[in-house]
Motif scaffolding. Structure first.
Motif, mmCIF file in Angstrom:
data_model
loop_
_atom_site.group_PDB
_atom_site.id
_atom_site.type_symbol
_atom_site.label_atom_id
_atom_site.label_comp_id
_atom_site.label_asym_id
_atom_site.label_seq_id
_atom_site.Cartn_x
_atom_site.Cartn_y
_atom_site.Cartn_z
ATOM 1 N N MET A 94 0.818 -1.209 0.000
ATOM 2 C CA MET A 94 0.000 0.000 0.000
ATOM 3 C C MET A 94 0.852 1.259 0.000
ATOM 4 S SD MET A 94 -3.057 -1.039 2.664
ATOM 5 C CE MET A 94 -3.800 0.565 2.469
ATOM 6 N N VAL A 95 1.989 1.182 0.707
ATOM 7 C CA VAL A 95 2.872 2.352 0.718
ATOM 8 C C VAL A 95 3.412 2.629 -0.678
ATOM 9 C CG1 VAL A 95 5.019 3.283 1.631
ATOM 10 C CG2 VAL A 95 3.466 2.031 3.141
ATOM 11 N N ALA A 96 3.878 1.534 -1.337
ATOM 12 C CA ALA A 96 4.401 1.697 -2.697
ATOM 13 C C ALA A 96 3.310 2.206 -3.638
ATOM 14 C CB ALA A 96 4.958 0.372 -3.199
ATOM 15 N N GLY A 97 2.091 1.694 -3.483
ATOM 16 C CA GLY A 97 0.984 2.155 -4.326
ATOM 17 C C GLY A 97 0.672 3.622 -4.098
ATOM 18 N N ALA A 98 0.724 4.051 -2.819
ATOM 19 C CA ALA A 98 0.470 5.455 -2.516
ATOM 20 C C ALA A 98 1.537 6.355 -3.137
ATOM 21 C CB ALA A 98 0.416 5.664 -1.005
ATOM 22 N N ILE A 99 2.796 5.909 -3.080
ATOM 23 C CA ILE A 99 3.886 6.686 -3.675
ATOM 24 C C ILE A 99 3.695 6.814 -5.183
ATOM 25 C CG2 ILE A 99 6.358 6.728 -4.136
ATOM 26 C CD1 ILE A 99 6.759 5.421 -1.397
#
Length: 313
Positions: A1-6
């Protein structure tokens, strides 16, 4: 999710940037200036393209066309200093040249390539290093190095790929200028462009004199739009041999292969090759008075801004 948000944040930041109408310059719609738009409509028909949706009045010794918005609406920008030093028929030639970029399918003024150049330019500006960095700003500048170099490389590549087409488009647009306003008027427009630097110098001198007198005092002492009368008088005082000198200087410099605009003397020579063309859109004094009345508020606003804020050219 962090990578997707970035990645989502990056997608938003790097989305295509569509141009918008400016907030700091006069913008005219058809209801604001029906006679001006009627003139633009006539020129658009003569060059075989559709008309514009908005006219922006700027302070450059130049004119341009571009697209704005998601729907690819057309915008004509008229630099008032250039408009004011042209004869009525030369103004028609100027409109013919600018609208000719649309009629000839100039890729740099299209929705895809034009938007790409606009977006890349904004990205390059966004990645500009922070001046006088301190603390975390130094780290941010270091992180910006690679993205800025990448964007600059893509921008330079796109510029080079469209360079030859851009130069060809200028010659084709000059042909449309002659068709709309006459060959004589188009050649006169080229002559005015030769001495554009003189107009810039005159406006800078006027702005400096207003600054020395005090902006408020200068604006109260006279009507700001008188600036255009003085500019026109200055340009009329340029002797004929100065035009010839500048043409010879241009010829000695040679052809510039890294510029989107070919040398002015070559464009003028190309215009005068072959039989002269009559004006497809002739002007008359009554129409000129109506157009001038519609531009009166913009003339005052632009003149006031030049005298108040200075002029950079």
């Amino acid at each position: 999710m962090v990578a997707g948000a970035i990645l989502l944040v990056m997608a938003v930041a790097l989305r295509p940037r569509f141009a918008r109408l400016p907030d700091d310059r006069p913008v005219l719609r058809r209801a604001d200036a029906p006679e001006l738009f009627a003139l633009v409509d006539d020129v658009a028909r003569s060059v075989g393209t559709r008309t514009v949706d908005a006219v922006v009045v700027g302070d450059e010794v130049n004119a341009s066309v571009s697209i704005y918005g998601l729907r690819g609406r057309r915008r004509l920008t008229i630099g008032l200093p250039l408009w004011e030093i042209l004869t009525p028929q030369e103004r028609v030639a100027l409109l013919g040249h600018e609208l000719g970029h649309y009629g000839n399918g100039d890729t740099r003024h299209g929705l895809v390539v034009g938007t790409a150049l606009q977006s890349l330019g904004q990205w390059h500006y966004s990645f500009a290093p922070i001046p006088n960095p301190a603390g975390m700003q130094i780290l941010v500048n270091l992180l910006y190095v690679l993205p800025r170099l990448f964007v600059r490389g893509v921008l330079m590549l796109l510029d080079q790929l469209t360079l030859r087409a851009a130069q060809r488009a200028e010659y084709l647009a000059d042909r449309e200028a002659a068709r709309a306003g006459s060959t004589e008027a188009a050649a006169g427009l080229m002559d005015r462009l030769l001495i554009a630097d003189s107009a810039v110098t005159a406006l800078q001198r006027e702005a400096n004199q207003a600054s020395l007198r005090g902006h408020g005092a200068a604006l109260r002492a006279e009507r700001p739009e008188h600036l255009w009368d003085r500019l026109a008088a200055h340009m009329e005082s340029v002797p004929g041999h100065e035009y010839e000198r500048l043409r010879r200087v241009g010829a000695r410099r040679g052809h510039s292969v890294d510029s989107t605009h070919p040398p002015t003397h070559l464009r003028r020579t190309c215009l005068l090759t072959g039989p002269p063309l009559p004006a497809a859109v002739p002007t008359d004094a009554a129409r000129e008075r109506r157009v001038a009345a519609e531009l009166a508020a913009a003339r005052t606003a632009v003149a006031r801004r030049i005298m108040r804020d200075g002029y950079q050219g």
